[in-house]
Design a protein around this motif. Structure first.
Motif, PDB file in Angstrom:
ATOM      1  N   ARG A  22       0.833  -1.474   0.597  1.00 16.07           N
ATOM      2  CA  ARG A  22       0.414   0.089   0.328  1.00 16.07           C
ATOM      3  C   ARG A  22       0.766   1.709  -0.293  1.00 16.07           C
ATOM      4  O   ARG A  22       0.582   2.183  -0.842  1.00 16.07           O
ATOM      5  N   VAL A  25       1.716   1.927  -3.404  1.00 19.54           N
ATOM      6  CA  VAL A  25       1.491   2.532  -4.721  1.00 19.54           C
ATOM      7  C   VAL A  25       0.817   3.779  -4.147  1.00 19.54           C
ATOM      8  O   VAL A  25       0.213   5.138  -4.777  1.00 19.54           O
ATOM      9  N   THR A  73      -7.184   0.979  -1.972  1.00 17.98           N
ATOM     10  CA  THR A  73      -6.231   1.512  -3.468  1.00 17.98           C
ATOM     11  C   THR A  73      -7.169   2.012  -3.998  1.00 17.98           C
ATOM     12  O   THR A  73      -7.016   3.173  -4.258  1.00 17.98           O
TER      13      THR A  73
END
Length: 188
Positions: A22, A25, A73
């Motif tokens: 995460r 991202v 996301t």
């Protein structure tokens, strides 16, 4: 910022799809790019490891999707103002093994749904020997040197009776991919 301080137009990150990804991202979403691509390998890895056929694969994908990576996301991207689309690079199908020819060096690449040969004569001979379960493929878009034999129906070039989820052929299941748009309303 990109080279010489110019704003970055696009960015990409390739991750497995675990919660530990995460941060990568997030950094990519915050890099100032107008467009961001996020490749998530987990569904493909699940598919290639599926040993219990289609139903087993779907159960694993459901378990993965219940974790927070995918939903987090999508939410993060929407909150950053991005339009969010989800798609795939290929579909897949549940196939049943029909036997794997032993051709040694005669085949360049041996896949579950496709075999690639170095020569037209060898390819056509292999397709003829495989009978109705295979066909030579003459593509208008692949390089002329790429000479595949494709498994027909829902069969695969693996031991007889083996059930697997795979791709590489030309069935509709393998060619059609999802294309989903998410919006703020879809995450509420």
């Amino acid at each position: 910022d990109g080279a010489m301080g110019k704003p970055v137009k696009s960015a990409h990150v390739n991750v497995q799809g675990q919660d530990g990804d995460r941060e990568k991202v997030k950094e990519t979403l915050l890099c100032g790019a107008r467009a961001v691509g996020v490749t998530v390998r987990m569904p493909d890895e699940i598919m290639h490891g599926a040993t219990m056929g289609w139903r087993g694969m779907l159960q694993q994908v459901r378990l993965w999707a219940r974790q927070s990576f995918l939903s987090g996301t999508i939410q993060s991207a929407i909150q950053q103002g991005f339009q969010v689309f989800l798609t795939a690079d290929h579909g897949n199908l549940e196939a049943i093994g029909q036997g794997s020819p032993s051709e040694g060096v005669l085949v360049d690449r041996s896949g579950q749904r496709v075999r690639v040969y170095p020569d037209v004569t060898i390819r056509d001979h292999a397709a003829k020997n495989l009978g109705a379960r295979a066909c030579s493929w003459k593509s208008k878009t692949l390089p002329e040197s790429y000479l595949p034999v494709l498994h027909t129906g829902r069969g695969a070039f693996v031991p007889p009776g083996q059930i697997l989820v795979c791709h590489g052929g030309i069935s509709l299941d393998e060619m059609i991919v999802p294309f989903i748009e998410f919006s703020q309303a879809s995450i509420l």
